[in-house]
Enzyme design. Sequence first.
Site, PDB file in Angstrom:
ATOM      1  N   HIS A  74       5.810 -11.771   6.111  1.00 40.78           N
ATOM      2  CA  HIS A  74       5.624 -11.384   4.700  1.00 40.78           C
ATOM      3  C   HIS A  74       6.986 -11.197   4.058  1.00 40.78           C
ATOM      4  CE1 HIS A  74       5.569  -7.809   7.234  1.00 40.78           C
ATOM      5  NE2 HIS A  74       6.207  -7.192   6.257  1.00 40.78           N
ATOM      6  N   ILE A 132       0.824  -1.218   0.000  1.00 42.90           N
ATOM      7  CA  ILE A 132       0.000   0.000   0.000  1.00 42.90           C
ATOM      8  C   ILE A 132       0.863   1.276   0.000  1.00 42.90           C
ATOM      9  CG2 ILE A 132      -0.267   0.340   2.492  1.00 42.90           C
ATOM     10  CD1 ILE A 132      -3.292   0.654   1.979  1.00 42.90           C
TER      11      ILE A 132
HETATM   12  P1  AMP Z   1       7.500  -4.533   7.264  1.00 45.72           P
HETATM   13  O1  AMP Z   1       8.085  -3.194   7.620  1.00 45.72           O
HETATM   14  O2  AMP Z   1       8.480  -5.504   6.660  1.00 45.72           O
HETATM   15  O3  AMP Z   1       6.718  -5.127   8.407  1.00 45.72           O
HETATM   16  O4  AMP Z   1       6.502  -4.232   6.079  1.00 45.72           O
HETATM   17  C1  AMP Z   1       5.157  -3.961   6.238  1.00 45.72           C
HETATM   18  C2  AMP Z   1       4.678  -3.504   4.893  1.00 45.72           C
HETATM   19  O5  AMP Z   1       3.289  -3.658   4.824  1.00 45.72           O
HETATM   20  C3  AMP Z   1       4.993  -2.034   4.588  1.00 45.72           C
HETATM   21  O6  AMP Z   1       5.753  -1.954   3.389  1.00 45.72           O
HETATM   22  C4  AMP Z   1       3.608  -1.407   4.449  1.00 45.72           C
HETATM   23  O7  AMP Z   1       3.569  -0.409   3.468  1.00 45.72           O
HETATM   24  C5  AMP Z   1       2.755  -2.613   4.078  1.00 45.72           C
HETATM   25  N1  AMP Z   1       1.349  -2.506   4.440  1.00 45.72           N
HETATM   26  C6  AMP Z   1       0.848  -2.154   5.646  1.00 45.72           C
HETATM   27  N2  AMP Z   1      -0.497  -2.204   5.619  1.00 45.72           N
HETATM   28  C7  AMP Z   1      -0.848  -2.603   4.364  1.00 45.72           C
HETATM   29  C8  AMP Z   1      -2.086  -2.843   3.699  1.00 45.72           C
HETATM   30  N3  AMP Z   1      -3.255  -2.651   4.329  1.00 45.72           N
HETATM   31  N4  AMP Z   1      -2.059  -3.236   2.408  1.00 45.72           N
HETATM   32  C9  AMP Z   1      -0.889  -3.410   1.773  1.00 45.72           C
HETATM   33  N5  AMP Z   1       0.313  -3.199   2.333  1.00 45.72           N
HETATM   34  C10 AMP Z   1       0.341  -2.807   3.615  1.00 45.72           C
END
Ligand code: AMP
Length: 138
Positions: A101, A33
Amino acid sequence: MKKEDCIFCKIANGEIPSATVYEDELFRGILDIAPAARGHVILLPKNHAADVFELPEEEAQRVFPAVKKIAAAVKQATGCAGVNILQNNGESAGQTVFHFHVHVIPREEEDTVKIGWKTGAYEGNSSSQMAERIREKL
Ligand code: AMP
Ligand code: ZN
């Protein structure tokens, strides 16, 4: 198993809509996102695991084949020069969403993405000691 109040459990299982680029019985790949670059994908298991330490063996075995497919598709679709495959575990490592993820981030020669570290060095035989310490835990 899903975890209540975990947004990635809801997204992975289709309860919250997402820009899905990949789906199989274990995983969903979606556009991040807040992308580091256009075409930045995150791959989420449908079952909740907070991080790599909690990831079940089946998901662990299947995650990289899915990442490989997504990386190839992202590269073709965006025409990027390279990709980073990144997976953060723990706050100290930059994890902000505590549902495992994997990031697939398209890269260009001159872009604004920063992933890096200051390099260190091992002194004396401390690298073999460290290697041994890790091997003992496998
Ligand atoms: P991390 O910092 O590795 O935990 O990455 C979390 C990622 O999730 C970040 O790049 C956010 O931009 C992404 N993210 C958080 N909420 C959402 C959402 N609702 N849809 C898609 N991506 C998301
Ligand atoms: Zn979850």
